[in-house]
Motif scaffolding. Structure first.
Motif, PDB file in Angstrom:
ATOM      1  N   PHE B 295       0.970  -1.564  -0.202  1.00 39.03           N
ATOM      2  CA  PHE B 295       0.549  -0.045   0.160  1.00 39.03           C
ATOM      3  C   PHE B 295       0.631   0.925   0.162  1.00 39.03           C
ATOM      4  O   PHE B 295       0.408   2.051  -0.762  1.00 39.03           O
ATOM      5  CB  PHE B 295      -0.827   0.134   1.440  1.00 39.03           C
ATOM      6  CG  PHE B 295      -2.225  -1.427   1.692  1.00 39.03           C
ATOM      7  CD1 PHE B 295      -2.190  -1.728   0.060  1.00 39.03           C
ATOM      8  CD2 PHE B 295      -2.759  -0.984   2.767  1.00 39.03           C
ATOM      9  CE1 PHE B 295      -3.428  -2.414  -0.189  1.00 39.03           C
ATOM     10  CE2 PHE B 295      -3.876  -1.999   2.714  1.00 39.03           C
ATOM     11  CZ  PHE B 295      -3.873  -2.630   0.836  1.00 39.03           C
ATOM     12  N   SER B 299       1.194   4.383  -2.902  1.00 36.64           N
ATOM     13  CA  SER B 299       0.678   6.135  -2.693  1.00 36.64           C
ATOM     14  C   SER B 299       2.061   6.916  -3.364  1.00 36.64           C
ATOM     15  O   SER B 299       1.966   8.078  -3.455  1.00 36.64           O
ATOM     16  CB  SER B 299       1.234   5.735  -0.913  1.00 36.64           C
ATOM     17  OG  SER B 299      -0.578   4.966  -0.280  1.00 36.64           O
ATOM     18  N   MET B 316      -4.670   7.777   5.320  1.00 38.07           N
ATOM     19  CA  MET B 316      -4.004   7.014   4.467  1.00 38.07           C
ATOM     20  C   MET B 316      -3.420   6.669   5.740  1.00 38.07           C
ATOM     21  O   MET B 316      -3.318   5.252   6.300  1.00 38.07           O
ATOM     22  CB  MET B 316      -3.362   7.669   4.005  1.00 38.07           C
ATOM     23  CG  MET B 316      -3.619   7.371   2.445  1.00 38.07           C
ATOM     24  SD  MET B 316      -3.817   6.271   1.650  1.00 38.07           S
ATOM     25  CE  MET B 316      -3.541   6.662   0.207  1.00 38.07           C
ATOM     26  N   LYS B 362      -8.450   3.676   1.589  1.00 38.09           N
ATOM     27  CA  LYS B 362      -7.139   3.910   1.166  1.00 38.09           C
ATOM     28  C   LYS B 362      -7.215   4.121  -0.710  1.00 38.09           C
ATOM     29  O   LYS B 362      -6.859   4.624  -1.254  1.00 38.09           O
ATOM     30  CB  LYS B 362      -6.178   2.881   1.231  1.00 38.09           C
ATOM     31  CG  LYS B 362      -5.887   2.560   2.678  1.00 38.09           C
ATOM     32  CD  LYS B 362      -5.155   2.067   3.200  1.00 38.09           C
ATOM     33  CE  LYS B 362      -3.023   2.075   2.783  1.00 38.09           C
ATOM     34  NZ  LYS B 362      -2.909   3.160   3.428  1.00 38.09           N
ATOM     35  N   ASN B 365      -8.750   6.901  -1.812  1.00 43.44           N
ATOM     36  CA  ASN B 365      -7.978   8.037  -1.545  1.00 43.44           C
ATOM     37  C   ASN B 365      -7.023   7.934  -3.093  1.00 43.44           C
ATOM     38  O   ASN B 365      -6.146   9.060  -3.820  1.00 43.44           O
ATOM     39  CB  ASN B 365      -5.996   8.241  -0.575  1.00 43.44           C
ATOM     40  CG  ASN B 365      -7.814   8.569   0.538  1.00 43.44           C
ATOM     41  OD1 ASN B 365      -8.077   9.911   0.332  1.00 43.44           O
ATOM     42  ND2 ASN B 365      -7.280   8.457   2.106  1.00 43.44           N
TER      43      ASN B 365
END
Lengths: 206, 656
Positions: B295, B299, B316, B362, B365
């Motif tokens: 993850f 990002s 996040m 997430k 986002n």
């Protein structure tokens, strides 16, 4: 004394800054290691609590545990924690004799704790026929108490090594941190023992 | 005498199977070739000085990644063998025992010896660079972690040709893994291989927590930390709470097997459910340990290639910390059908479903970060985009599995197999590939060939869906996991053959990746890059590629998040080029981690065979190594200021 750490004698100022920084970093890491050790013992305690009544027709806790010996062990270990504290006090005063003297007394107390525990184990196996393969209860008992005993034994070797280093190098930033870390470890084992005493022995005979 | 030796040899080596014989011969030939090449080119000293004893986090990271790619190959071959066996009904390609060994080793290798080291490799390479540190908190311990992993993995892998592989499934449930049901040495190889490498993983967890908390560059407070570093931090928190449970669980299983204890046996008062609880208290959080760093990678990649600040930074971080907490409250969903009762099942069903909320946050986002961004379709970005639908489908089938009553239908079926491969390949493997492509230039100073990378990408993705989508339907049709063969009248043949084709497409994709790496190395001059090939945002892109041994000649200031990006935009002042340098304090190389871990290997090997004459000296060797380290005070050195200046000037192109 910083020369011992770095060969680069012409960077005195840096040496000291870096040393302090590095040593405090190591102590912090040791605290986190102790968290992991807490989880390790926690898992063993959980296993013991789940399995402690599964005696499979073998001897029970009540029949096996001889409290006078256990109480003696407890006093010896608690005293050793106190003497390791006195060693640290001696170190902060810069008193080498006091530091090493109390460390040696701590080692002796710790060794007699391990000796008594081994004696208890041998008696159980030889005279009561209670070994690790007798029942789930005894598997959990020997593993939990034995893991604590193993930790104490490792601590003893470590402490002896540290006494030798102290004699060679004196009280420096590095040896100071090492003494602080082992005393943390020693107090931690004391706390674990208090749980062993209560959860295993006291609840076993009550 | 001769008969005795023959008996021993037939017990010690795995014989009789032509495929294993072939593997033995090829392993032998490879070893001979390696020894020959190293001797012929006089590279032994170089290998020892530059790599085996190195405490440089960047080199340790590279070694982790090499090992993990090799393990990906082995785990992948295992997978293809299984797919060949299952392609047709009534197939006799593999023996049933051999099939059991293959699915066991496939699972263990992919999770513990492929995903974990690939993750640790990226931790090592990226985290110190992202937080502006010169090293990890404990370089020596870091090297020890790597070698414990390496020798543990070796111990696990030799079971294949020596003594026989474990065959009780990747988590070795008792009573199947007990002496009564698995009397061979395979399970002991399993226990000690994982135990030794697991201790290394635990040490890595401690190391990176301290590194991230204590070694950030001036100005970088926690809420300005790059997202990958945050994900490493959350993952390490899970590691330090979960791995001690694994250590205990494996130790107890070993005591059962070795000393006849009764923790998990069916007799003597033991309780097999105790093992299943303990192993999943580690095993479930383990899933989040490997997925959170992925993850973090997504990002970083999304923000870099959409040319936008990451959307919802704070949410996040919060989502990640919530996931690392909740990961400890879901373990029982792995055994809804094992009789824990409605209340317990309801609790674990709900706590499992709750994880979907922060994960969903997430995903949104990432989508909002891409929204109205100028997206560049580089290979790292392609993997990130492909991850999103794949992970959403995998996540939703996961929620279906978390419904306890429904799970009574899906449990241990191919539906489950399809689900977890979808989240582990679509989430973890895709994520680590993205990370590997993204940070490759930083590791080696050249980019990987994008053209071949795109071939690999498409083959992986198409292969993935062709392979695993049919498995959902096979699961609903009643095909159970660990099935070794099936008859024609089950009607599972067509979907299985489609699935096998998909498996081979992924195998082909892997070959493209190997080709891509080989090709890029061969033509590395054409792919050479400067410090910032992707127009990046975080501190690792402010130093040369590959980074010098000390990383940062002068510790950078990081008063804002994405400091390198903000400097390029002119929103913050550029940091001045330093004119004077100070000597830099660095750790010295050490051979102790390598030797000590090798000692652990021999101790473990001795335990496996009950050879105390080997175990006891090896454990004494471990103790001597520890004392030797404790007694050595000459462990670091200074890089002189002049040398730092020369390196920095060369990079900046300053004429001396």
């Amino acid at each position: 004394m910083a020369h011992a750490i770095s060969q680069a004698g012409h960077h005195h100022g840096h040496d000291h800054d870096h040393e302090h920084e590095h040593e405090s970093l190591k102590t912090f890491g040791f605290w986190i290691f102790l968290i992991t050790d807490c989880i390790l013992f926690g898992s063993l305690f959980a296993t013991y609590v789940v399995l402690h009544q599964n005696t499979n027709g073998g001897p029970t806790a009540e029949e096996l545990f001889k409290m006078p010996g256990i109480i003696a062990e407890t006093f010896i270990l608690l005293t050793s924690s106190f003497t390791s504290g006195l060693a640290v006090l001696g170190m902060h005063k810069g008193n080498m004799k006091q530091l090493i003297g109390w460390l040696i007394i701590t080692v002796l107390l710790g060794a007699s704790f391990v000796g008594l525990e081994l004696n208890e184990f041998i008696h159980m196996v030889n005279h009561e026929g209670a070994s690790i393969s007798t029942s789930a209860f005894l598997s959990a008992f020997f593993t939990l108490v034995g893991t604590h005993g193993l930790h104490v034994s490792v601590g003893l070797i470590w402490m002896i090594g540290l006494v030798i280093q102290l004699r060679r190098r004196g009280i420096t930033t590095v040896t100071k941190r090492k003494v602080a870390v082992i005393s943390l470890y020693w107090h931690f084992l004391d706390v674990v023992w208090i749980f062993v005493f209560s959860v295993v022995y006291l609840m076993g005979v009550m | 005498m001769f008969d005795k030796i023959k008996d021993f040899a037939s017990d010690f080596f795995v014989t009789g199977d032509p495929m294993i014989l072939g593997a033995q011969v090829s392993i032998g030939l490879t070893l001979v070739a390696i020894v020959f090449v190293l001797t012929f080119f006089k590279k032994w000293g170089w290998l020892w000085r530059e790599w085996l004893t190195s405490v440089d986090h960047k080199r340790i990271g590279i070694m982790y990644i090499i090992c993990s790619i090799l393990m990906l190959f082995r785990g992948g071959v295992d997978a293809l063998l299984m797919r060949v066996q299952l392609a047709m009904p009534n197939s006799e390609f593999l023996q049933p025992e051999h099939y059991n060994q293959i699915f066991t080793t496939h699972g263990v290798i992919m999770i513990l010896f492929m995903a974990m080291p690939l993750m640790f490799g990226l931790f090592n390479i990226v985290v110190p660079l992202q937080i502006g540190a010169r090293d990890v908190a404990y370089p020596f311990l870091n090297s020890l972690s790597f070698w414990m992993f390496f020798w543990g993995a070796m111990l696990f892998n030799v079971s294949f040709i020596i003594g026989g592989s474990p065959d009780a499934g990747w988590l070795s449930y008792p009573p199947l893994s007990e002496m009564s049901h698995s009397p061979g040495v395979g399970e002991d190889f399993y226990i000690w291989g994982i135990q030794i490498s697991g201790i290394g993983s635990l040490a890595t967890g401690i190391n990176f927590i301290v590194t991230i908390l204590k070694m950030r560059t001036p100005g970088m407070n926690l809420m300005k930390m790059p997202m990958f570093t945050w994900s490493v931090f959350s993952s390490c928190i899970i590691i330090i709470f979960a791995f001690p449970i694994l250590t205990v669980t494996l130790a107890l299983l070993f005591l059962d097997r070795f000393l006849g204890a009764h923790f998990f046996t069916l007799d003597g008062g033991g309780n097999p459910m105790m093992y299943i609880n303990l192993i999943w208290m580690w095993g479930h959080p383990e899933v989040y340990i490997v997925v959170l760093p992925a993850f973090g990678i997504f990002s970083e990649v999304v923000a870099t290639f959409a040319k936008k600040r990451l959307f919802g930074y704070k949410s996040m971080v919060f989502a990640m910390l919530i996931i690392s907490l909740f990961s400890f409250f879901t373990w029982a969903h792995h055994f809804f059908t094992m009789g824990s009762g409605a209340d317990v099942n309801a609790f674990f069903a709900i706590s499992t479903m709750l994880i979907a909320i922060p994960t969903g946050v997430k995903v949104f986002n990432w989508l909002f970060t891409m929204f109205r961004g100028k997206i560049q379709f580089t290979t790292p970005m392609l993997w990130t985009i492909a991850f999103i639908p794949c992970f959403i489908v995998g996540g939703m089938t996961g929620v279906l599995l978390s419904v306890a009553p429904a799970d009574f239908q899906f449990h241990n079926s191919y539906f489950l197999i399809a689900h977890f491969h979808q989240v582990l390949i679509g989430g973890v493997a895709f994520g680590y590939f993205a990370g590997l492509y993204y940070w490759w230039p930083k590791m080696f100073g050249f980019r990987l060939n994008e053209h071949l990378g795109k071939w690999a990408f498409w083959l992986w993705n198409i292969g993935f869906y062709v392979c695993f989508m049919p498995q959902y339907f096979l699961g609903l049709d009643g095909m159970t996991r660990r099935t070794y063969t099936y008859s024609w009248d089950m009607g599972w043949g067509p979907l299985n053959i489609v699935s096998t084709v998909g498996g081979f497409l992924m195998g082909l994709a892997f070959l493209f990746q190997v080709w891509q790496i080989a090709h890029s190395i061969k033509f590395f001059k054409e792919h050479k890059v400067g410090s910032d090939p992707w127009d990046g945002r975080t501190l690792e892109w402010s130093i040369p590629s590959p980074a010098p041994i000390y990383n940062f000649a002068v510790l950078p200031k990081a008063e804002v998040a994405d400091v390198v990006w903000e400097e390029k935009q002119g929103t913050v002042k550029k940091q001045p080029v330093p004119t004077t340098y100070e000597p830099i304090h660095m750790p010295k190389n050490s051979g102790i981690p390598f030797i000590m871990s090798a000692m652990w290997f021999f101790a473990g090997f001795g335990f496996v065979w009950g050879w105390m004459w080997l175990t006891i000296p090896a454990l004494i060797g471990v103790a001597i190594c520890m004392l030797a380290r404790s007694f050595s005070y000459d462990t670091d050195y200074y890089i002189p200021a002049e040398e730092v200046k020369a390196t920095e000037d060369a990079w900046r192109g300053v004429k001396v």
